[in-house]
Design a protein around this motif. Sequence first.
Motif, PDB file in Angstrom:
ATOM      1  N   THR A   1      24.656 -33.806  55.368  1.00 45.58           N
ATOM      2  CA  THR A   1      24.696 -34.983  54.494  1.00 45.58           C
ATOM      3  C   THR A   1      23.938 -34.744  53.186  1.00 45.58           C
ATOM      4  N   GLU A   2      23.373 -33.560  53.033  1.00 47.66           N
ATOM      5  CA  GLU A   2      22.600 -33.234  51.832  1.00 47.66           C
ATOM      6  C   GLU A   2      23.523 -32.771  50.701  1.00 47.66           C
ATOM      7  N   ILE A   3      23.300 -33.326  49.527  1.00 47.75           N
ATOM      8  CA  ILE A   3      24.084 -32.928  48.354  1.00 47.75           C
ATOM      9  C   ILE A   3      23.516 -31.629  47.791  1.00 47.75           C
ATOM     10  N   LEU A   4      24.344 -30.590  47.766  1.00 51.19           N
ATOM     11  CA  LEU A   4      23.943 -29.317  47.183  1.00 51.19           C
ATOM     12  C   LEU A   4      24.231 -29.275  45.686  1.00 51.19           C
ATOM     13  N   TYR A   5      25.370 -29.852  45.311  1.00 52.66           N
ATOM     14  CA  TYR A   5      25.797 -29.765  43.913  1.00 52.66           C
ATOM     15  C   TYR A   5      26.933 -30.755  43.695  1.00 52.66           C
ATOM     16  N   ASN A   6      26.970 -31.384  42.536  1.00 57.07           N
ATOM     17  CA  ASN A   6      28.136 -32.214  42.203  1.00 57.07           C
ATOM     18  C   ASN A   6      28.477 -32.068  40.727  1.00 57.07           C
ATOM     19  N   GLN A   7      29.720 -32.340  40.435  1.00 59.22           N
ATOM     20  CA  GLN A   7      30.216 -32.207  39.062  1.00 59.22           C
ATOM     21  C   GLN A   7      31.212 -33.318  38.781  1.00 59.22           C
ATOM     22  N   THR A   8      31.002 -34.016  37.666  1.00 56.92           N
ATOM     23  CA  THR A   8      31.922 -35.056  37.219  1.00 56.92           C
ATOM     24  C   THR A   8      32.734 -34.504  36.053  1.00 56.92           C
ATOM     25  N   PHE A   9      34.036 -34.598  36.155  1.00 56.90           N
ATOM     26  CA  PHE A   9      34.929 -34.009  35.159  1.00 56.90           C
ATOM     27  C   PHE A   9      35.177 -34.988  34.014  1.00 56.90           C
ATOM     28  N   VAL A  10      35.565 -34.428  32.889  1.00 64.28           N
ATOM     29  CA  VAL A  10      35.969 -35.218  31.727  1.00 64.28           C
ATOM     30  C   VAL A  10      37.333 -34.719  31.282  1.00 64.28           C
ATOM     31  N   GLY A  11      38.029 -35.543  30.523  1.00 67.47           N
ATOM     32  CA  GLY A  11      39.354 -35.155  30.043  1.00 67.47           C
ATOM     33  C   GLY A  11      40.344 -36.282  30.258  1.00 67.47           C
ATOM     34  N   THR A  12      41.315 -36.356  29.389  1.00 63.34           N
ATOM     35  CA  THR A  12      42.291 -37.448  29.436  1.00 63.34           C
ATOM     36  C   THR A  12      43.715 -36.946  29.601  1.00 63.34           C
TER      37      THR A  12
END
Length: 254
Positions: free
Chosen positions: A153-164
């Motif tokens: 349940t531990e978050i190692l890494y996250n990424q939020t994308f951008v772009g249309t």
Amino acid sequence: MSPFGGWGTLAAFLAPLCCRGSGEEQFEVPMEPKHLLVGSGEFQVINFTASCTDPKKLVLETALHKTFLEGQAQWKLFKVISISENMELMCSFICGGKEEMKVFNITVFYPPKQVLLTLSHTSVAVGTLFTIECMVPAVAPLEGLTVTLLRGTEILYNQTFVGTARFPQDAVVTHHTTAHREDGHHNFSCKAQMDLCSRGGGLVHRFSDPQRLEVKEPVPSNQMVTIITIVIMLLILFVTFVLLCRHRLRTSNT
């Protein structure tokens, strides 16, 4: 039936709001909100309502296949199916000899249907570098998509994308990390979440299948084994030399 069709249906039934003017009668097609999100290949139910009591020629104009579901003098219910691209629906009717028209915009989104997690190794030694990769195929829009790598349940890494970009693209997240002993006691997984709230939708999320990593104790290298062997032999020679010296001393004294 996909859940996105049901969501679209609910949004459509909540959408119509009757708008009436004051003084001179105002004719309008009340189809708020003016923008709807529909999953690719899904359907949308449109409640086409006129504001006058006896409209003529209630028409829903679209190049897609539509089905008339039911209706009365003032309203009609249509089902538009197989929506696969952004489009406009034209709704028109005639009241008191005046034709009114309103444009209704539909935006198609491609939700995360697959989340694929890959570990560069299935078995590693403690302290070894390995790579975690997560791919979410054919999603759109990328804006608002967050990919999260998890250990248990531990978050190692996250990424939020951008772009249309309007067309679906693969979203790929790569993370390099070092193996720890506790890594072998947890599953690795990946979560993809698409946030459509700013576009009038909701949250859509999906998880990958869990992956297990076998973590082993580090194995001594050949060079290290050679050094250890030499040290042991030197110690044996030293001890042997000391014992021989003592034996000679005792022999000389007697």
